[in-house]
Design a protein around this motif. Structure first.
Motif, PDB file in Angstrom:
ATOM      1  N   MET A  17       0.825  -1.203   0.000  1.00 34.35           N
ATOM      2  CA  MET A  17       0.000   0.000   0.000  1.00 34.35           C
ATOM      3  C   MET A  17       0.867   1.265   0.000  1.00 34.35           C
ATOM      4  N   LYS A  18       0.493   2.230  -0.774  1.00 34.80           N
ATOM      5  CA  LYS A  18       1.216   3.503  -0.807  1.00 34.80           C
ATOM      6  C   LYS A  18       0.184   4.633  -0.687  1.00 34.80           C
ATOM      7  N   LEU A  19       0.467   5.618   0.142  1.00 25.06           N
ATOM      8  CA  LEU A  19      -0.469   6.731   0.295  1.00 25.06           C
ATOM      9  C   LEU A  19      -0.199   7.773  -0.787  1.00 25.06           C
ATOM     10  N   GLU A  20      -1.257   8.250  -1.402  1.00 21.18           N
ATOM     11  CA  GLU A  20      -1.105   9.284  -2.421  1.00 21.18           C
ATOM     12  C   GLU A  20      -1.154  10.654  -1.743  1.00 21.18           C
ATOM     13  N   LEU A  21      -0.423  11.569  -2.309  1.00 18.52           N
ATOM     14  CA  LEU A  21      -0.329  12.910  -1.747  1.00 18.52           C
ATOM     15  C   LEU A  21      -1.710  13.549  -1.574  1.00 18.52           C
ATOM     16  N   ASN A  22      -2.585  13.359  -2.596  1.00 16.16           N
ATOM     17  CA  ASN A  22      -3.885  14.034  -2.511  1.00 16.16           C
ATOM     18  C   ASN A  22      -4.774  13.461  -1.404  1.00 16.16           C
ATOM     19  N   GLN A  23      -4.548  12.177  -1.057  1.00 13.07           N
ATOM     20  CA  GLN A  23      -5.321  11.599   0.056  1.00 13.07           C
ATOM     21  C   GLN A  23      -4.995  12.347   1.348  1.00 13.07           C
ATOM     22  N   ILE A  24      -3.709  12.628   1.537  1.00 16.40           N
ATOM     23  CA  ILE A  24      -3.275  13.334   2.746  1.00 16.40           C
ATOM     24  C   ILE A  24      -3.716  14.797   2.687  1.00 16.40           C
ATOM     25  N   GLY A  28      -1.940  -7.728   9.379  1.00 15.28           N
ATOM     26  CA  GLY A  28      -1.286  -6.966   8.321  1.00 15.28           C
ATOM     27  C   GLY A  28       0.145  -6.572   8.626  1.00 15.28           C
ATOM     28  N   GLN A  29       0.797  -7.325   9.498  1.00 16.16           N
ATOM     29  CA  GLN A  29       2.200  -7.009   9.820  1.00 16.16           C
ATOM     30  C   GLN A  29       3.095  -7.336   8.628  1.00 16.16           C
ATOM     31  N   PRO A  30       4.208  -6.633   8.502  1.00 18.15           N
ATOM     32  CA  PRO A  30       5.117  -6.929   7.390  1.00 18.15           C
ATOM     33  C   PRO A  30       5.831  -8.257   7.639  1.00 18.15           C
ATOM     34  N   VAL A  31       5.890  -9.106   6.637  1.00 14.49           N
ATOM     35  CA  VAL A  31       6.544 -10.404   6.826  1.00 14.49           C
ATOM     36  C   VAL A  31       7.895 -10.493   6.127  1.00 14.49           C
ATOM     37  N   LYS A  40      -3.345 -12.980  10.058  1.00 20.17           N
ATOM     38  CA  LYS A  40      -2.409 -13.682  10.941  1.00 20.17           C
ATOM     39  C   LYS A  40      -0.984 -13.597  10.403  1.00 20.17           C
ATOM     40  N   THR A  41      -0.393 -12.458  10.578  1.00 22.39           N
ATOM     41  CA  THR A  41       0.988 -12.302  10.096  1.00 22.39           C
ATOM     42  C   THR A  41       1.899 -12.100  11.290  1.00 22.39           C
ATOM     43  N   ILE A  59      -4.234  -5.295   6.230  1.00 16.32           N
ATOM     44  CA  ILE A  59      -4.775  -6.627   6.566  1.00 16.32           C
ATOM     45  C   ILE A  59      -5.325  -7.290   5.305  1.00 16.32           C
ATOM     46  N   LYS A  60      -6.010  -6.503   4.488  1.00 22.67           N
ATOM     47  CA  LYS A  60      -6.543  -7.059   3.236  1.00 22.67           C
ATOM     48  C   LYS A  60      -5.415  -7.545   2.343  1.00 22.67           C
TER      49      LYS A  60
END
Ligand code: AOS
Ligand code: ZN
Ligand code: ZN
Ligand code: ZN
Length: 427
Positions: free
Chosen positions: A1-8, A70-73, A421-422, A415-416
């Motif tokens: 997932m990456k946040l777009e500038l316009n979302q912020i 949704g933890q990084p694995v 369960k990560t 999580i999606k």
């Protein structure tokens, strides 16, 4: 997932007028005191803190580990998470990697990925406090301090390997934290353990590239409960001096016995030009690794007051410090926790920048103890949040990172993407 500038930015717009009002008011108030708010905002905007790769998953206690979904694995996902933190806070532009928990299989690709998020590699951390798969000797009784030459050689070789990875990623420093020590009287010979440690560190030091630095972390106890070889800043300093000018002490806020005056340690080390880096966290009892500023925010401010003094006076040419967080626990969403830590660090830094040093020095010269306290607490009690928000705003970060993180449902997205369960690699 990456946040777009316009979302912020869309979310920022809702609070923009309020921020402008609060910032304007504070700027005026600071102006009257002869403090340049713009200069402070610039310093805050430039201030970057490294996120430890082991803090992105829910930490373990020896009693249990409860996963946040949704933890990084893997390393890529960890960098993605730091990318999210950086997009929101604009303060997390670095990562501190741990080898072997985060071995990059394709270092060039890892570097490129980090680059795309505006993240650089800060100190790499070695690990001789756990046995690794395929390893011949055990660290059960020690690593760099061990009485057996083969164990020490293996531990030195591991550190050399960590430097090799760090070079591929563009890192410029190595942090060494040792668990070496004894849990019972009679277990070890203090003198021999310390001598072995010094020699092993010298061997690692000899492998450091010319533009690298080595950070030696100290800790009074745990996992050893009777004695730890590098137990305090004095031992760390002695070992650093025994290595050479590229070796420095690393202060982890949780690595002091109760009531230790950490700000005084910081002042002393900077005065000697030997303070290399910081592990920020907070604690009530021991190495609790709690969210920065959650328990003793005034202590954090006093520490920053010494740091700012040192930076302004360029004491003994103390090099720029490596700012790192070392916190991890098992209750909060790790990303929200790190956002809170970053905010606490910025707050303490901003407050310290407000201290009227000339007035403080005059009060000291007059032995005006009351005024000295008033000056420090005037800075500490100033609500500097508009300055921090302004710094974030100007760098296209979120005015309020936690609210933005929640509004954009970042955790649900993760999580999606990654599953419920990560389990992240690490402690
Ligand atoms: C351990 O207590 C130290 O704080 C270390 O700096 C750190 O937590 C560990 O090296 C994680 O890799
Ligand atoms: Zn640490
Ligand atoms: Zn620690
Ligand atoms: Zn700690």
């Amino acid at each position: 997932m990456k946040l777009e500038l316009n979302q912020i930015q869309d979310l920022n717009k809702q609070k923009a007028a309020e921020q402008a009002e609060h910032f304007g008011f504070l700027k005026l108030a600071l102006d009257k005191k002869g403090i340049d708010a713009e200069a402070i905002v610039q310093k805050l905007a430039d201030f970057q803190v490294a996120i430890p790769s082991w803090a992105l998953g829910s930490g373990g206690t020896r009693f249990g580990r409860f996963s946040t979904g949704g933890q990084p694995v893997n390393l890529e996902q960890k960098i993605e998470d730091i990318g999210l933190l950086h997009a929101l806070t604009q303060t997390a532009g670095a990562v501190s990697l741990h080898i072997p928990w985060d071995i990059p299989t394709d270092p060039a690709a890892t570097k490129q990925l980090a680059d795309s998020h505006g993240i650089v590699f800060d100190a790499v951390n070695s690990n001789t406090f756990q046995d690794q798969e395929g390893q011949v000797e055990t660290y059960k009784y020690g690593s760099l301090a061990d009485r057996q030459t083969a164990v020490r050689e293996q531990a030195v070789a591991h550190n050399t390997e960590v430097i090799r990875y760090g070079k591929l990623l563009g890192s410029k420093s190595l942090t060494v934290w040792l668990a070496d020590g004894a849990s019972f009287p009679g277990q070890n010979n203090f003198r021999k353990s310390l001598q072995n440690t010094q020699r092993s560190l010298q061997e690692i030091y000899a492998e450091l590239p010319a533009d690298w630095r080595m950070f030696i972390e100290y800790k009074p106890y745990e996992p050893s409960f009777y004695s730890t070889v590098i137990q305090d800043w004095g031992t760390s300093l002695m070992l650093a001096e025994g290595c050479g000018e590229k070796a420095f002490c690393l202060v982890d806020l949780g690595h002091h016995l109760p009531n230790t005056n950490i700000e005084q340690i910081v002042a002393t080390l900077m005065m000697k030009g030997k303070l290399g880096g910081f592990h920020f966290n907070d604690s009530k009892y021991g190495d609790d690794d709690l969210t920065v500023g959650s328990i003793k925010p005034y202590q954090l401010f006093l520490i920053f007051n010494e740091l700012v003094y040192g930076m302004n006076h360029n004491e003994a040419n103390n090099p720029p410090l490596a700012w790192m967080i070392d916190a991890s626990h098992n209750i909060k969403d790790p990303l929200e926790d790190l956002i809170q830590s970053l905010e606490a660090i910025q707050l303490a830094y901003a407050q310290a920048l407000l201290v009227d040093t000339p007035a403080l020095e005059a009060a000291q010269a007059d032995n005006d103890v009351v005024l000295g306290q008033e000056l420090l607490q005037d800075a500490y009690r100033t609500d500097v949040r508009p300055l921090i928000r302004e710094a974030r705003l100007r760098r296209n970060g979120a005015l309020n990172p936690i609210t933005t993180y929640r509004s954009l449902q970042v955790r649900d997205h993760l999580i999606k993407e990654r599953g419920l369960k990560t389990v992240a690699t690490g402690l």
